[in-house]
Design an enzyme around this catalytic site. Structure first.
Site, PDB file in Angstrom:
ATOM      1  CB  SER A 100      -0.952  -0.059   1.190  1.00 16.71           C
ATOM      2  OG  SER A 100      -1.862   0.989   1.147  1.00 16.71           O
ATOM      3  CG  ASP A 241      -2.823   3.924  -1.397  1.00 14.09           C
ATOM      4  OD1 ASP A 241      -3.590   3.919  -2.374  1.00 14.09           O
ATOM      5  OD2 ASP A 241      -2.850   3.037  -0.519  1.00 14.09           O
ATOM      6  CG  ASP A 243      -3.055  -0.704  -2.191  1.00 12.48           C
ATOM      7  OD1 ASP A 243      -3.062   0.473  -1.802  1.00 12.48           O
ATOM      8  OD2 ASP A 243      -3.634  -1.622  -1.580  1.00 12.48           O
ATOM      9  CG  ASP A 245      -6.407   0.852  -0.762  1.00 11.08           C
ATOM     10  OD1 ASP A 245      -5.513   1.728  -0.833  1.00 11.08           O
ATOM     11  OD2 ASP A 245      -6.444  -0.012   0.132  1.00 11.08           O
TER      12      ASP A 245
HETATM   13 MG    MG Z   1      -3.678   1.310   0.079  1.00 10.03          MG
END
Ligand code: MG
Length: 455
Positions: A100, A241, A243, A245
């Site tokens: 992340s 960020d 990844d 999400d």
């Molecule tokens: Mg993330």
């Protein structure tokens, strides 16, 4: 009723995380694959972010899953919410290799359930137990799983989002997209283009060395993005960020939008058109509650961690509650009609829709929000439990909320004091209508913590 937190040993609030080769070794990841494959027999989708260790750890997780007899579908590099969308209803589980927002030397493993949500605490504790006991079902030579490559599945995710915004709401709007060299390079510029925007991309080439900025989309890290928004005359900038999400925003003047304000802005818009419940952790800024209540909607509070928000949303929905929105005050927002996980690509598209339907500039919308002052601090100590008990004892007349740590309400101000599940840290958040009141309450709480440590 919200989902409760359970103590875990290996997995934190967002899966297993660690420095590659030190805490996070290929051996551990193979064991996670073997354990998960023993628990969830069937077809497992796997994916990863752009980290340099991604390929190595992806091979490790696949090896463990195949050994346990699972068939593995390799979706390649993609955002976590894209893998979650693909897993939902199509696979028996999913595994995302990602750390992340952590720095480049980190990586991690996130396990996804067949409904697309992150694995809950109860099942995670079982998975951990299998890893510690090495209780794996390793299949013989003729029952080993098969691997398929499916990099095109990412298209399902892009289409799922763009179909929710018909009529090209972004027409005539220029937007700066900053995927931060992460997997959203493959999705967010595409999503925004397909809903009509003219997209200018920065840090748009996937690179696990993160040459442009670190995976955490901080105000400081987004200086180049902000400058590009200003010089290009874009309506806003959106950054993710590592990844994707989470999504954070820069207004047309290059100003970083604090994430609780972002949450409040989108919550306000959703609550204006639909009536129901917004789900969020106790750490989220008061600004969100203020705008939600102003629109005659209500809130349900959960422990800190997106997994508790997502699972509580599902639980309340099953109980017949009208759940309309959820999220955290860090740019991780959940749109339940799309899927039950934080989704940065969806959030970016939603911002286009919001600006198009209000006809206002992002800065104008932010300036119309209620004003709050937030103070954040952390103390390194192993005495978290003692501190929380002491605080409860010295605030007998104040309203206390113990959903996660202790939240102390005093008029228009609150303080949240909570221990970290993974580090010897006590976190403090003060949320107040004025900065002076916030500082006063912070000093009071800090003195009490010092007293607790001396006792
Ligand atoms: Mg993330």
């Amino acid at each position: 009723m919200t989902v409760k937190k359970m103590q875990k040993r290996l997995f934190g609030t967002n899966g297993v995380r660690g420095v590659v080769g030190k805490d996070l070794t290929p051996e551990l990841v193979i064991a996670i694959g073997e354990a998960l494959g023993s628990m969830r027999k069937g077809s497992i989708a796997v994916g990863r972010d752009t980290r340099t260790s991604g390929e190595m750890l992806m091979k490790a997780i696949k090896s463990g899953l195949l050994a346990a007899g699972c068939n593995v579908v390799d979706c390649g590099i993609l955002p976590t919410p894209a893998l979650q969308y693909i897993v939902k209803g199509q696979f028996d589980a999913g595994v995302m290799i990602t750390a992340s927002h952590n720095p480049p030397e980190y990586n991690g493993v996130k396990v996804i359930e067949p409904d697309g949500t992150e694995m809950g605490d109860e099942e995670t504790v079982k998975l951990e137990q299998r890893i510690f006991d090495r209780s794996f079902i390793i299949e013989p030579w003729d029952k080993i799983g098969k691997e398929t490559l499916a990099p095109a599945l990412i298209e399902q995710y892009i289409i799922a989002i763009t179909h929710q915004f018909p009529g090209q709401p972004g027409k005539g709007m220029a937007v700066v997209a900053d995927p931060g060299s992460g997997p959203a390079c493959l999705t967010t510029p595409r999503i925004l283009t397909e809903i009509g925007c003219r997209v200018i991309t920065i840090n748009g080439i996937m690179d696990g060395n993160f040459p442009g900025r670190l995976p955490e989309p901080s105000e400081d890290g987004l200086k180049n993005c902000a400058a590009l928004v200003r010089s290009s005359g874009a309506a806003f900038g959106v950054a993710h960020d590592g990844d994707a999400d989470r999504a954070v925003f820069i207004d047309e003047n290059g100003r970083f939008i604090e994430e609780n304000q972002e949450f409040a802005l989108i919550a306000q818009h959703i609550c204006h058109h639909k009536k129901g419940v917004v789900v969020t952790p106790v750490s989220t800024g008061q600004i969100v509650e203020m705008v939600v209540k102003r629109e005659n909607c209500s809130l349900a509070y959960t422990p800190v961690g997106s997994i508790y928000v997502a699972r509580t949303m599902r639980l309340l929905l099953e109980q017949g509650k009208p759940i309309i929105f959820g999220g955290e005050g860090n740019g991780g927002l959940i749109f339940p009609e799309h899927q039950f996980c934080r989704d940065g690509g969806m959030t970016a598209a939603m911002m286009v829709f919001l600006l198009a339907s209000t006809g206002k500039k992002l800065s104008e919308l932010v300036d119309q929000l209620p004003k709050r002052a937030i103070i954040k601090d952390k103390i390194t100590t192993k005495e978290g439990v003692k501190i929380l008990e002491f605080l409860k004892s010295v605030h007998p007349r104040d309203i206390l909320d113990e959903t996660d740590g202790v939240k102390i309400f005093k008029g228009n101000t609150w303080a949240l004091i909570r221990t970290s599940g993974t580090e010897p840290i006590v976190r403090i958040i003060i949320d107040s209508d004025t900065r002076d009141k916030g500082i006063e309450f912070y000093n009071e709480v800090k003195n009490q913590i010092d007293r607790a440590l001396k006792e």
